[in-house]
Design a protein around this motif. Structure first.
Motif, PDB file in Angstrom:
ATOM      1  N   VAL A 198      40.098  49.311  10.312  1.00 11.67           N
ATOM      2  CA  VAL A 198      38.697  48.954  10.084  1.00 11.67           C
ATOM      3  C   VAL A 198      38.083  50.149   9.361  1.00 11.67           C
ATOM      4  CG1 VAL A 198      36.496  48.285  11.101  1.00 11.67           C
ATOM      5  CG2 VAL A 198      38.636  47.481  12.128  1.00 11.67           C
ATOM      6  N   ASN A 199      38.082  50.053   8.037  1.00 10.26           N
ATOM      7  CA  ASN A 199      37.637  51.158   7.186  1.00 10.26           C
ATOM      8  C   ASN A 199      36.489  50.684   6.297  1.00 10.26           C
ATOM      9  OD1 ASN A 199      38.835  49.591   5.207  1.00 10.26           O
ATOM     10  ND2 ASN A 199      40.685  50.826   5.121  1.00 10.26           N
ATOM     11  N   LEU A 215      34.738  46.996   6.158  1.00 10.93           N
ATOM     12  CA  LEU A 215      33.346  46.903   6.602  1.00 10.93           C
ATOM     13  C   LEU A 215      32.448  46.365   5.489  1.00 10.93           C
ATOM     14  CD1 LEU A 215      33.235  50.256   8.581  1.00 10.93           C
ATOM     15  CD2 LEU A 215      33.056  47.950   9.576  1.00 10.93           C
ATOM     16  N   GLU A 216      32.743  46.719   4.246  1.00 12.27           N
ATOM     17  CA  GLU A 216      31.968  46.225   3.092  1.00 12.27           C
ATOM     18  C   GLU A 216      32.067  44.707   2.961  1.00 12.27           C
ATOM     19  OE1 GLU A 216      29.957  47.334   0.667  1.00 12.27           O
ATOM     20  OE2 GLU A 216      29.885  49.404   1.360  1.00 12.27           O
ATOM     21  N   ARG A 217      33.150  44.114   3.454  1.00 13.28           N
ATOM     22  CA  ARG A 217      33.338  42.659   3.368  1.00 13.28           C
ATOM     23  C   ARG A 217      32.434  41.915   4.351  1.00 13.28           C
ATOM     24  NH1 ARG A 217      37.045  40.868   0.276  1.00 13.28           N
ATOM     25  NH2 ARG A 217      37.336  38.913   1.379  1.00 13.28           N
ATOM     26  N   MET A 218      31.959  42.616   5.379  1.00 15.38           N
ATOM     27  CA  MET A 218      31.162  41.973   6.423  1.00 15.38           C
ATOM     28  C   MET A 218      29.755  41.624   5.925  1.00 15.38           C
ATOM     29  SD  MET A 218      32.307  44.237   9.757  1.00 15.38           S
ATOM     30  CE  MET A 218      31.505  43.161  10.975  1.00 15.38           C
ATOM     31  N   LYS A 219      29.163  40.643   6.576  1.00 14.20           N
ATOM     32  CA  LYS A 219      27.770  40.301   6.301  1.00 14.20           C
ATOM     33  C   LYS A 219      26.887  41.462   6.734  1.00 14.20           C
ATOM     34  CE  LYS A 219      28.525  35.430   7.563  1.00 14.20           C
ATOM     35  NZ  LYS A 219      28.130  34.386   8.536  1.00 14.20           N
ATOM     36  N   ARG A 220      25.781  41.650   6.048  1.00 15.31           N
ATOM     37  CA  ARG A 220      24.850  42.709   6.433  1.00 15.31           C
ATOM     38  C   ARG A 220      24.259  42.461   7.814  1.00 15.31           C
ATOM     39  NH1 ARG A 220      24.190  46.524   3.269  1.00 15.31           N
ATOM     40  NH2 ARG A 220      24.010  46.649   1.045  1.00 15.31           N
ATOM     41  N   SER A 221      24.278  41.223   8.269  1.00 19.56           N
ATOM     42  CA  SER A 221      23.736  40.871   9.581  1.00 19.56           C
ATOM     43  C   SER A 221      24.800  40.881  10.683  1.00 19.56           C
ATOM     44  CB  SER A 221      23.114  39.471   9.501  1.00 19.56           C
ATOM     45  OG  SER A 221      24.106  38.536   9.079  1.00 19.56           O
ATOM     46  N   ALA A 222      26.025  41.256  10.350  1.00 19.48           N
ATOM     47  CA  ALA A 222      27.141  41.165  11.291  1.00 19.48           C
ATOM     48  C   ALA A 222      27.234  42.385  12.212  1.00 19.48           C
ATOM     49  CB  ALA A 222      28.451  41.002  10.528  1.00 19.48           C
ATOM     50  N   PHE A 223      27.906  42.150  13.328  1.00 20.46           N
ATOM     51  CA  PHE A 223      28.146  43.192  14.323  1.00 20.46           C
ATOM     52  C   PHE A 223      29.646  43.359  14.539  1.00 20.46           C
ATOM     53  CE2 PHE A 223      23.876  41.894  15.121  1.00 20.46           C
ATOM     54  CZ  PHE A 223      23.232  43.040  15.550  1.00 20.46           C
ATOM     55  N   VAL A 270      25.183  48.585   5.853  1.00 26.12           N
ATOM     56  CA  VAL A 270      26.268  47.700   5.417  1.00 26.12           C
ATOM     57  C   VAL A 270      26.483  46.605   6.455  1.00 26.12           C
ATOM     58  CG1 VAL A 270      28.750  47.590   4.888  1.00 26.12           C
ATOM     59  CG2 VAL A 270      27.351  49.472   4.016  1.00 26.12           C
ATOM     60  N   ILE A 271      26.392  46.971   7.745  1.00 26.42           N
ATOM     61  CA  ILE A 271      26.439  45.989   8.837  1.00 26.42           C
ATOM     62  C   ILE A 271      25.253  46.254   9.754  1.00 26.42           C
ATOM     63  CG2 ILE A 271      28.940  45.690   8.702  1.00 26.42           C
ATOM     64  CD1 ILE A 271      29.172  47.353  11.290  1.00 26.42           C
ATOM     65  N   ALA A 272      24.932  45.281  10.604  1.00 19.05           N
ATOM     66  CA  ALA A 272      23.744  45.387  11.446  1.00 19.05           C
ATOM     67  C   ALA A 272      23.936  46.304  12.642  1.00 19.05           C
ATOM     68  CB  ALA A 272      23.311  43.998  11.917  1.00 19.05           C
ATOM     69  N   GLY A 273      25.152  46.325  13.204  1.00 15.49           N
ATOM     70  CA  GLY A 273      25.333  47.140  14.393  1.00 15.49           C
ATOM     71  C   GLY A 273      26.758  47.120  14.899  1.00 15.49           C
ATOM     72  N   ALA A 274      26.997  47.952  15.919  1.00 20.76           N
ATOM     73  CA  ALA A 274      28.316  48.030  16.536  1.00 20.76           C
ATOM     74  C   ALA A 274      28.160  48.251  18.030  1.00 20.76           C
ATOM     75  CB  ALA A 274      29.127  49.163  15.916  1.00 20.76           C
ATOM     76  N   GLY A 302      40.061  52.818  20.258  1.00 18.65           N
ATOM     77  CA  GLY A 302      39.173  53.518  19.343  1.00 18.65           C
ATOM     78  C   GLY A 302      39.805  53.837  17.998  1.00 18.65           C
ATOM     79  N   GLY A 303      41.105  54.093  17.998  1.00 18.62           N
ATOM     80  CA  GLY A 303      41.795  54.457  16.772  1.00 18.62           C
ATOM     81  C   GLY A 303      41.934  53.346  15.761  1.00 18.62           C
ATOM     82  N   LEU A 304      41.546  52.137  16.110  1.00 20.68           N
ATOM     83  CA  LEU A 304      41.584  51.027  15.158  1.00 20.68           C
ATOM     84  C   LEU A 304      40.509  51.177  14.086  1.00 20.68           C
ATOM     85  CD1 LEU A 304      42.001  48.073  17.682  1.00 20.68           C
ATOM     86  CD2 LEU A 304      43.763  48.988  16.153  1.00 20.68           C
ATOM     87  N   VAL A 305      39.467  51.935  14.416  1.00 17.34           N
ATOM     88  CA  VAL A 305      38.295  52.059  13.541  1.00 17.34           C
ATOM     89  C   VAL A 305      38.223  53.459  12.944  1.00 17.34           C
ATOM     90  CG1 VAL A 305      35.768  51.985  13.505  1.00 17.34           C
ATOM     91  CG2 VAL A 305      37.043  50.370  14.938  1.00 17.34           C
ATOM     92  N   ASN A 306      38.009  53.531  11.646  1.00 18.00           N
ATOM     93  CA  ASN A 306      37.717  54.806  10.998  1.00 18.00           C
ATOM     94  C   ASN A 306      36.264  55.106  11.343  1.00 18.00           C
ATOM     95  OD1 ASN A 306      36.550  56.587   8.997  1.00 18.00           O
ATOM     96  ND2 ASN A 306      38.517  56.424   7.923  1.00 18.00           N
ATOM     97  N   GLU A 307      36.055  56.039  12.262  1.00 16.68           N
ATOM     98  CA  GLU A 307      34.716  56.279  12.796  1.00 16.68           C
ATOM     99  C   GLU A 307      33.737  56.817  11.757  1.00 16.68           C
ATOM    100  OE1 GLU A 307      36.022  56.880  17.433  1.00 16.68           O
ATOM    101  OE2 GLU A 307      35.781  58.678  16.204  1.00 16.68           O
ATOM    102  N   SER A 308      34.199  57.625  10.826  1.00 16.10           N
ATOM    103  CA  SER A 308      33.309  58.124   9.767  1.00 16.10           C
ATOM    104  C   SER A 308      32.841  56.980   8.877  1.00 16.10           C
ATOM    105  CB  SER A 308      34.024  59.180   8.913  1.00 16.10           C
ATOM    106  OG  SER A 308      34.315  60.310   9.696  1.00 16.10           O
ATOM    107  N   ASP A 309      33.766  56.065   8.556  1.00 11.25           N
ATOM    108  CA  ASP A 309      33.402  54.900   7.735  1.00 11.25           C
ATOM    109  C   ASP A 309      32.419  53.994   8.471  1.00 11.25           C
ATOM    110  OD1 ASP A 309      35.123  55.910   5.832  1.00 11.25           O
ATOM    111  OD2 ASP A 309      36.581  54.279   5.991  1.00 11.25           O
TER     112      ASP A 309
END
Length: 177
Positions: A67-68, A72-80, A103-107, A87-94
């Protein structure tokens, strides 16, 4: 839903119960799914179509940080994005940049790459990022279940019929089946 093991399937059941249109990604979709209300799609489709992406998959050498920024750019701006897996599945800086830049609404995160969370984790300063403690295992029922699983694993090994084997390389040849 990313990952369609026991937890992903439970999430799908809950989503269906709430009337959600559930899409899921798994490397090996069931041939005859017991989930007729779940539509299996590619990872790119899932991230571009979903209003909420829930990570429920194991972390492997192949999917660390998948999840980089590009995904994340592919997601809707309203998406969560929800991560209750690893935790390592997600590039935390990205992810922090995506939240900061709208780029997205929240996490919602139950896990981070390094636990306990380090003070320099960029997600601590990211807007619309909610953290929950990763303690589902701590209930009495969960601990009793874990103890029963450990006992069953040990008994199976001693009987030469191991169960829940993750890596059979360490097993004696007679037990590898």
């Amino acid at each position: 839903i990313v990952g369609f093991g026991a937890i992903g399937r439970a999430v799908a059941r809950i989503g269906n119960a709430f009337g959600m249109q559930v899409v899921a990604y798994t490397p090996r979709p069931p041939v005859a799914p017991e989930f007729p209300l779940v539509r299996f799609v590619s990872l790119d489709e899932l991230f571009s179509q979903a209003d909420v992406v829930s990570l429920n998959c194991p972390q492997t050498a192949e999917n660390g940080g998948f999840v980089n920024a590009a995904l994340l750019e592919r997601m809707k701006r309203s998406a969560f994005l929800i991560n209750v897996a690893r935790g390592g599945l997600v590039n935390e800086s990205d992810l922090a940049a995506a939240l900061r830049d709208g780029v997205i609404a929240g996490a919602g995160l139950d896990v981070v790459a390094v636990e306990p969370m380090l003070p320099e984790n960029p997600l601590l300063q990211a807007p619309n990022c909610i953290f929950t403690p990763h303690i589902a295992w701590a209930s009495l029922a969960a601990r009793q279940r874990l103890t029963a699983i450990v006992a069953a694993n040990l008994a199976g090994y001693l009987q030469g019929k191991p169960i829940n084997v993750v890596n059979s390389a360490w097993l004696p040849a007679t037990a590898r089946g």
